[in-house]
Motif scaffolding. Structure first.
Motif, PDB file in Angstrom:
ATOM      1  N   TYR A  50      42.113  34.711  23.952  1.00  0.00           N
ATOM      2  CA  TYR A  50      41.560  34.041  25.130  1.00  0.00           C
ATOM      3  C   TYR A  50      41.793  34.883  26.383  1.00  0.00           C
ATOM      4  N   ILE A  51      42.958  35.522  26.443  1.00  0.00           N
ATOM      5  CA  ILE A  51      43.250  36.409  27.570  1.00  0.00           C
ATOM      6  C   ILE A  51      42.295  37.594  27.578  1.00  0.00           C
ATOM      7  N   ILE A  52      42.058  38.152  26.386  1.00  0.00           N
ATOM      8  CA  ILE A  52      41.126  39.276  26.270  1.00  0.00           C
ATOM      9  C   ILE A  52      39.729  38.859  26.683  1.00  0.00           C
ATOM     10  N   LEU A  53      39.305  37.674  26.263  1.00  0.00           N
ATOM     11  CA  LEU A  53      37.961  37.200  26.609  1.00  0.00           C
ATOM     12  C   LEU A  53      37.798  37.012  28.110  1.00  0.00           C
ATOM     13  N   LEU A  54      38.807  36.444  28.750  1.00  0.00           N
ATOM     14  CA  LEU A  54      38.747  36.287  30.207  1.00  0.00           C
ATOM     15  C   LEU A  54      38.677  37.641  30.897  1.00  0.00           C
ATOM     16  N   SER A  55      39.416  38.610  30.341  1.00  0.00           N
ATOM     17  CA  SER A  55      39.378  39.956  30.904  1.00  0.00           C
ATOM     18  C   SER A  55      38.002  40.575  30.735  1.00  0.00           C
ATOM     19  N   PHE A  56      37.366  40.316  29.598  1.00  0.00           N
ATOM     20  CA  PHE A  56      36.026  40.850  29.361  1.00  0.00           C
ATOM     21  C   PHE A  56      34.996  40.203  30.282  1.00  0.00           C
ATOM     22  N   VAL A  57      35.190  38.925  30.589  1.00  0.00           N
ATOM     23  CA  VAL A  57      34.282  38.267  31.544  1.00  0.00           C
ATOM     24  C   VAL A  57      34.360  38.962  32.897  1.00  0.00           C
ATOM     25  N   ALA A  58      35.581  39.219  33.349  1.00  0.00           N
ATOM     26  CA  ALA A  58      35.757  39.938  34.611  1.00  0.00           C
ATOM     27  C   ALA A  58      35.191  41.355  34.504  1.00  0.00           C
ATOM     28  N   PHE A  59      35.394  41.984  33.351  1.00  0.00           N
ATOM     29  CA  PHE A  59      34.890  43.343  33.123  1.00  0.00           C
ATOM     30  C   PHE A  59      33.364  43.379  33.204  1.00  0.00           C
ATOM     31  N   LEU A  60      32.696  42.426  32.550  1.00  0.00           N
ATOM     32  CA  LEU A  60      31.233  42.384  32.574  1.00  0.00           C
ATOM     33  C   LEU A  60      30.700  42.124  33.977  1.00  0.00           C
ATOM     34  N   ALA A  61      31.410  41.263  34.699  1.00  0.00           N
ATOM     35  CA  ALA A  61      30.976  40.965  36.071  1.00  0.00           C
ATOM     36  C   ALA A  61      31.074  42.212  36.948  1.00  0.00           C
ATOM     37  N   VAL A  62      32.197  42.922  36.851  1.00  0.00           N
ATOM     38  CA  VAL A  62      32.369  44.140  37.652  1.00  0.00           C
ATOM     39  C   VAL A  62      31.408  45.233  37.200  1.00  0.00           C
ATOM     40  N   TRP A  63      31.189  45.341  35.884  1.00  0.00           N
ATOM     41  CA  TRP A  63      30.268  46.356  35.363  1.00  0.00           C
ATOM     42  C   TRP A  63      28.845  46.104  35.832  1.00  0.00           C
ATOM     43  N   SER A  64      28.416  44.824  35.798  1.00  0.00           N
ATOM     44  CA  SER A  64      27.073  44.483  36.280  1.00  0.00           C
ATOM     45  C   SER A  64      26.942  44.778  37.768  1.00  0.00           C
ATOM     46  N   LEU A  65      27.997  44.475  38.528  1.00  0.00           N
ATOM     47  CA  LEU A  65      27.978  44.705  39.965  1.00  0.00           C
ATOM     48  C   LEU A  65      27.939  46.195  40.285  1.00  0.00           C
ATOM     49  N   SER A  66      28.767  46.971  39.572  1.00  0.00           N
ATOM     50  CA  SER A  66      28.815  48.408  39.843  1.00  0.00           C
ATOM     51  C   SER A  66      27.540  49.102  39.392  1.00  0.00           C
ATOM     52  N   TYR A  69      25.000  47.718  42.345  1.00  0.00           N
ATOM     53  CA  TYR A  69      25.355  48.145  43.704  1.00  0.00           C
ATOM     54  C   TYR A  69      26.504  49.145  43.614  1.00  0.00           C
ATOM     55  N   TYR A  70      26.173  50.396  43.745  1.00  0.00           N
ATOM     56  CA  TYR A  70      27.205  51.430  43.609  1.00  0.00           C
ATOM     57  C   TYR A  70      28.132  51.447  44.809  1.00  0.00           C
ATOM     58  N   SER A  71      29.416  51.529  44.515  1.00  0.00           N
ATOM     59  CA  SER A  71      30.417  51.725  45.564  1.00  0.00           C
ATOM     60  C   SER A  71      31.683  52.238  44.906  1.00  0.00           C
ATOM     61  N   GLU A  72      32.506  52.912  45.663  1.00  0.00           N
ATOM     62  CA  GLU A  72      33.753  53.433  45.110  1.00  0.00           C
ATOM     63  C   GLU A  72      34.691  52.303  44.672  1.00  0.00           C
ATOM     64  N   LEU A  73      34.648  51.192  45.422  1.00  0.00           N
ATOM     65  CA  LEU A  73      35.498  50.062  45.071  1.00  0.00           C
ATOM     66  C   LEU A  73      35.103  49.474  43.724  1.00  0.00           C
ATOM     67  N   ASN A  74      33.789  49.318  43.494  1.00  0.00           N
ATOM     68  CA  ASN A  74      33.320  48.793  42.215  1.00  0.00           C
ATOM     69  C   ASN A  74      33.705  49.711  41.060  1.00  0.00           C
ATOM     70  N   ASP A  75      33.555  51.015  41.287  1.00  0.00           N
ATOM     71  CA  ASP A  75      33.932  51.970  40.247  1.00  0.00           C
ATOM     72  C   ASP A  75      35.428  51.913  39.946  1.00  0.00           C
ATOM     73  N   THR A  76      36.229  51.779  41.000  1.00  0.00           N
ATOM     74  CA  THR A  76      37.686  51.697  40.821  1.00  0.00           C
ATOM     75  C   THR A  76      38.067  50.459  40.029  1.00  0.00           C
ATOM     76  N   LEU A  77      37.453  49.325  40.377  1.00  0.00           N
ATOM     77  CA  LEU A  77      37.730  48.083  39.650  1.00  0.00           C
ATOM     78  C   LEU A  77      37.285  48.183  38.197  1.00  0.00           C
ATOM     79  N   TYR A  78      36.157  48.855  37.988  1.00  0.00           N
ATOM     80  CA  TYR A  78      35.628  49.020  36.634  1.00  0.00           C
ATOM     81  C   TYR A  78      36.614  49.796  35.754  1.00  0.00           C
ATOM     82  N   TYR A  79      37.082  50.933  36.239  1.00  0.00           N
ATOM     83  CA  TYR A  79      38.012  51.748  35.452  1.00  0.00           C
ATOM     84  C   TYR A  79      39.381  51.077  35.315  1.00  0.00           C
ATOM     85  N   LEU A  80      39.783  50.363  36.361  1.00  0.00           N
ATOM     86  CA  LEU A  80      41.066  49.670  36.300  1.00  0.00           C
ATOM     87  C   LEU A  80      41.039  48.564  35.243  1.00  0.00           C
TER      88      LEU A  80
END
Length: 241
Positions: A50-66, A69-80
Motif C-alpha cells: 500500500y505504501i508502494i502504491l501511494l508512492s507510485f500515485v505521487a510518482f505518476l502525478a509528478v511524471w505527468s506534470l513534468s 510542464y517542464y521545470s527543474e523542480l518537477n525534474d528534481t521531484l521526479y528523480y527524487l
C-alpha cells in the motif's frame, strides 16, 4: 507529435491505474490465504505494498506534470521519487519471507478428503484440542498448518477445510485464540512484563499482541492486568517500577 506524446502519457497513466487496482484487489485475497496456513503475519503479509502504491500515485502525478510542464523542480521531484520508490521496494523485498510457494503448491498426498482412518468431526475436535493443550503448539511463533498436520498425522487441506467448514474459523484465528488465552493467564497470575508475556505466548511483537488482545477483550493488556491482577502481585510490580 504533441498529440501522440500526450496519448502515450495517458496510456501510461491508464496502465498504471489498472495495475494498481489489480494489486489492491489481490492483496486482501493473498492475506486470506495466509490466514489459512500461517499463525503469524509479520514479514509475510503485503501491507507494505500500500505504501508502494501511494508512492507510485505521487510518482505518476509528478511524471505527468513534468512531461507536460517542464521545470527543474518537477525534474528534481521526479528523480527524487524514483529513488524513494526503489529504496522502499528494495527494503521491503529484502525483509519479506518467501511463502508464496507453500501457499500455491500441494503435494500428491495433500488431497481434499480426510484419510480413511480419520476420526469423525467431534472426535477430531477433541484430538485437535488435546494436541494443542498437551504439546502447546501455539507457543511456536512460526507455527504453520503444515507443522500441525505433521503433529496430527493428517494433511493440511483437510485441517484447513475442517477449521473453515466445521469450526467456522481460520488456522490463524484458531491458533491465536489459544495464545490469547495463555497470555490472559500470565497477565492474571504473573509479574512478567507485557513484552515478555507477548513473547512467551507465541506473538512475534508487542504491537501484534496488543492489537489481537484489544480485539478479543476490548481493552489493552495493561488495562486488563490492572482490572484482574491480585492486589499482592500488583503491589510487587508497582515497587519494581
Amino acid at each position: 507529435m504533441e498529440t501522440l506524446y500526450e496519448s502515450a502519457i495517458a496510456c501510461a497513466v491508464a496502465y498504471g491505474t489498472v495495475v494498481m487496482l489489480y494489486v489492491l484487489f489481490e492483496i486482501p485475497a493473498y492475506h486470506k490465504r495466509l490466514k489459512q496456513s500461517y499463525s503469524y503475519h509479520e514479514r509475510i503479509d503485503l501491507r507494505w505494498l500500500y505504501i508502494i502504491l501511494l508512492s507510485f500515485v505521487a510518482f505518476l502525478a509528478v511524471w505527468s506534470l513534468s512531461s507536460t510542464y517542464y521545470s527543474e523542480l518537477n525534474d528534481t521531484l521526479y528523480y527524487l521519487l524514483t529513488c524513494v520508490i526503489w529504496s522502499l521496494i528494495s527494503y521491503f523485498i529484502n525483509r519479506q519471507e518467501q511463502v508464496l510457494g507453500s501457499l500455491t503448491t500441494r503435494s500428491h498426498q495433500d488431497v481434499e478428503t480426510a484419510p480413511e482412518n480419520e476420526e469423525n468431526p467431534h472426535q477430531f475436535t477433541l484430538h485437535l484440542h488435546r494436541i494443542f493443550e498437551e504439546e502447546h503448539l501455539y507457543l511456536n511463533p512460526k507455527l504453520t498448518i503444515m507443522d500441525l498436520a505433521q503433529a496430527i498425522g493428517t494433511n493440511r487441506t483437510y485441517i484447513s477445510n475442517y477449521l473453515n467448514n466445521v469450526l467456522g474459523t481460520t488456522f490463524f484465528d484458531y491458533v491465536n485464540q489459544y495464545r490469547l488465552s495463555y497470555a490472559e493467564q500470565l497477565l492474571r497470575q504473573t509479574k512478567m512484563s507485557i513484552e515478555e508475556i507477548a513473547d512467551r505466548s507465541g506473538f512475534n511483537s508487542r504491537s501484534t499482541f496488543r492489537r489481537a488482545f484489544l480485539k478479543r477483550f476490548g481493552c489493552t493488556p495493561s488495562h486488563y492486568r490492572l482490572q484482574h491482577l491480585p492486589k499482592e502481585i500488583e503491589k510487587e510490580i508497582s515497587l519494581t517500577q
